[in-house]
Design a protein around this motif. Structure first.
Motif, mmCIF file in Angstrom:
data_model
loop_
_atom_site.group_PDB
_atom_site.id
_atom_site.type_symbol
_atom_site.label_atom_id
_atom_site.label_comp_id
_atom_site.label_asym_id
_atom_site.label_seq_id
_atom_site.Cartn_x
_atom_site.Cartn_y
_atom_site.Cartn_z
ATOM 1 N N PHE A 30 7.873 19.039 0.575
ATOM 2 C CA PHE A 30 6.655 18.181 -0.515
ATOM 3 C C PHE A 30 5.483 17.808 -0.012
ATOM 4 O O PHE A 30 3.992 18.040 -0.693
ATOM 5 N N ILE A 31 5.675 16.965 0.510
ATOM 6 C CA ILE A 31 5.100 16.475 1.072
ATOM 7 C C ILE A 31 4.221 17.330 2.726
ATOM 8 O O ILE A 31 2.733 16.637 2.310
ATOM 9 N N ASP A 32 3.991 18.212 2.130
ATOM 10 C CA ASP A 32 3.307 18.959 2.546
ATOM 11 C C ASP A 32 2.120 19.523 2.286
ATOM 12 O O ASP A 32 0.941 19.751 2.242
ATOM 13 N N THR A 33 2.609 19.641 0.749
ATOM 14 C CA THR A 33 1.709 20.122 -0.386
ATOM 15 C C THR A 33 0.857 18.640 -0.382
ATOM 16 O O THR A 33 -0.488 18.961 -1.106
ATOM 17 N N TYR A 34 1.347 17.820 -0.202
ATOM 18 C CA TYR A 34 0.388 16.370 -0.560
ATOM 19 C C TYR A 34 -0.256 16.398 0.206
ATOM 20 O O TYR A 34 -1.795 16.142 0.116
ATOM 21 N N ARG A 35 -0.347 16.868 1.643
ATOM 22 C CA ARG A 35 -1.254 16.499 2.905
ATOM 23 C C ARG A 35 -2.292 17.934 2.281
ATOM 24 O O ARG A 35 -3.293 18.049 2.538
ATOM 25 N N ARG A 36 -2.010 18.921 2.074
ATOM 26 C CA ARG A 36 -2.738 20.035 1.797
ATOM 27 C C ARG A 36 -3.584 19.829 0.780
ATOM 28 O O ARG A 36 -4.604 20.058 1.008
ATOM 29 N N SER A 37 -3.410 19.129 -0.421
ATOM 30 C CA SER A 37 -4.110 18.797 -1.459
ATOM 31 C C SER A 37 -5.131 17.694 -1.443
ATOM 32 O O SER A 37 -5.787 17.679 -2.342
ATOM 33 N N MET A 64 -6.495 13.717 5.116
ATOM 34 C CA MET A 64 -6.153 13.968 6.140
ATOM 35 C C MET A 64 -7.423 14.784 6.315
ATOM 36 O O MET A 64 -8.264 14.547 5.499
ATOM 37 N N THR A 65 -6.594 14.899 7.812
ATOM 38 C CA THR A 65 -8.233 15.353 8.460
ATOM 39 C C THR A 65 -8.248 17.271 7.814
ATOM 40 O O THR A 65 -7.115 17.886 7.935
ATOM 41 N N TYR A 66 -9.125 18.085 7.699
ATOM 42 C CA TYR A 66 -9.454 20.204 7.529
ATOM 43 C C TYR A 66 -10.372 20.410 8.477
ATOM 44 O O TYR A 66 -11.147 19.696 9.175
ATOM 45 N N PRO A 67 -10.050 20.961 9.281
ATOM 46 C CA PRO A 67 -9.166 21.651 8.393
ATOM 47 C C PRO A 67 -8.037 20.833 9.965
ATOM 48 O O PRO A 67 -8.086 20.631 11.134
ATOM 49 N N ALA A 124 -4.889 24.417 6.433
ATOM 50 C CA ALA A 124 -5.209 24.129 5.664
ATOM 51 C C ALA A 124 -7.100 23.611 6.058
ATOM 52 O O ALA A 124 -7.496 23.265 6.837
ATOM 53 N N THR A 125 -7.590 24.312 5.818
ATOM 54 C CA THR A 125 -9.205 24.182 5.425
ATOM 55 C C THR A 125 -9.574 23.299 5.287
ATOM 56 O O THR A 125 -10.523 23.036 5.871
ATOM 57 N N ALA A 126 -9.332 22.932 3.607
ATOM 58 C CA ALA A 126 -9.877 22.025 2.928
ATOM 59 C C ALA A 126 -8.873 21.370 1.872
ATOM 60 O O ALA A 126 -7.842 21.865 2.222
ATOM 61 N N ALA A 127 -8.930 20.238 1.677
ATOM 62 C CA ALA A 127 -7.976 19.228 0.394
ATOM 63 C C ALA A 127 -8.263 20.397 -1.281
ATOM 64 O O ALA A 127 -9.570 21.012 -1.031
ATOM 65 N N GLY A 128 -6.911 21.284 -1.263
ATOM 66 C CA GLY A 128 -6.543 22.376 -2.475
ATOM 67 C C GLY A 128 -5.159 22.859 -2.780
ATOM 68 O O GLY A 128 -4.491 22.156 -2.041
ATOM 69 N N GLY A 129 -5.530 24.042 -3.241
ATOM 70 C CA GLY A 129 -4.719 24.596 -3.906
ATOM 71 C C GLY A 129 -4.013 25.450 -2.497
ATOM 72 O O GLY A 129 -4.598 25.019 -1.356
ATOM 73 N N PRO A 130 -2.614 26.265 -2.854
ATOM 74 C CA PRO A 130 -2.603 26.822 -1.993
ATOM 75 C C PRO A 130 -3.248 28.111 -1.357
ATOM 76 O O PRO A 130 -2.863 28.579 -0.128
ATOM 77 N N ASP A 131 -4.526 28.493 -1.724
ATOM 78 C CA ASP A 131 -5.209 29.022 -1.375
ATOM 79 C C ASP A 131 -5.881 28.895 -0.029
ATOM 80 O O ASP A 131 -6.580 29.488 0.608
ATOM 81 N N VAL A 132 -5.747 27.548 -0.136
ATOM 82 C CA VAL A 132 -6.613 26.594 0.613
ATOM 83 C C VAL A 132 -5.942 26.923 2.512
ATOM 84 O O VAL A 132 -6.139 26.634 3.699
#
Length: 327
Positions: A41-48, A53-56, A6-14
């Protein structure tokens, strides 16, 4: 190796599929060549960014695979063992460092994809029915999203304990899955004009006006009010997820007015607080799978590089059962 970051907090496109350095296990770790990663779903919470979280960062926490290296201080595991896990960071990858304390031995006869699909959702269902609000013979329970990964497992485990399960789903196809898992009554919430008013009325009609002993709610914002109103006095609401969004702050007096009911927001980490507890839960689940009494439905498989599509499908409620990424 290749991994999903995950390059940044956001939608699936990150989510990006890139080549990264192979991870190095520590003395208390296993290095595992992943067969598959579970999508949760926890993966989507961390991605979004819902969960900070820290990114990437490499996404994912669940999977299964073959041990390819064992740390110097690890006992009980050997190269070639098939293991699964629910809580090892950076699991959307071809190689995963799995702390030995969270590694789950997979019994012979359990398919590796099933092993990857079971730990997080399976142990969630297990702690809910066995520990949070223990389900017993003759109880009525309401399971939201009954055709989802947790919902199907929850239903089977609750029925095995002698409960009657009322399930909510969003389509005729999902109703069939919920009934096949053992739900006695299934409510299609998408056909209700006012979920908050109509669902509790239907539930009370099915329970002689009393309401259910327990509601297991992983949907959250859209179902919370209806869940609370569906309980009988001194019943319990386990809000274990927020697929529709997080629930706003709640006035504790609502619990009084609902009949001295109980509300908890549990999480798996607090119910797998020790290796012994974790292995107890996983062991009962794997034994049930091996014995043919628990069915784990893998509703969708995606190649690892298509993790963004898997997240879109999960968040769009276009899936049933478990979603896995095949490494």
């Amino acid at each position: 190796m290749h991994a999903i970051i995950a390059t940044a907090a956001g939608g699936p496109d990150v989510l990006d599929f890139i080549e990264v350095d192979d991870p190095t296990p520590g003395p208390r770790d296993l290095l595992v060549r992943a067969v598959a990663a579970g999508v949760n779903f926890i993966d989507t919470y961390r991605r979004s960014g819902v969960y900070p979280m820290t990114y990437p960062h490499v996404v994912g926490s669940e999977g299964a695979g073959e041990v390819v290296a064992v740390g110097a201080q690890v006992e009980g595991f050997a190269v070639g063992d098939l293991v699964a896990w629910a809580d090892a960071p950076s699991s959307y990858a071809e190689l995963v460092v799995v702390p030995a304390r969270v590694a789950l031995p997979v019994p012979a006869g359990v398919d590796p994809l099933v092993a990857a699909a079971l730990p997080l959702q399976g142990m969630t269902a297990h702690y809910l029915v066995a520990s949070t609000f223990p389900v017993s013979e003759g109880q009525d329970v309401l399971v939201h999203a009954g055709a989802g990964g947790v919902g199907l497992l929850l239903t089977q485990l609750a029925v095995a304990r002698g409960a009657r399960v009322i399930s909510t789903v969003g389509s005729p196809e999902k109703e069939e899955l919920a009934r096949a898992a053992g739900a006695t009554d299934v409510i299609r919430y998408t056909e209700l004009a006012d979920l908050t008013e109509e669902l509790p009325a239907i539930v009370r009609g099915l329970t002689g006006g009393k309401g259910v002993h327990t509601v297991f709610d992983g949907v959250g914002r859209s179902t919370f009010d209806a869940s609370l109103a569906s309980l009988r006095p001194r019943g319990g609401l386990a809000l274990f997820g927020g697929a529709s969004g997080q629930v706003p702050p709640v006035d504790p007096q609502r619990l009084n007015r609902a009949g001295s009911v109980f509300l908890t927001r549990p999480t798996l980490a607090h119910y797998t607080a020790s290796p012994e507890e974790t292995r107890w839960r996983a062991g009962e689940l794997f034994d049930a799978v091996a014995g043919g009494t628990l069915d784990v439905r893998i509703g969708a498989q995606f190649p690892l590089e298509d993790a963004a599509e898997a997240h879109r499908a999960l968040e769009g409620r276009a899936t049933t059962g478990k979603v896995v990424l095949v490494a």
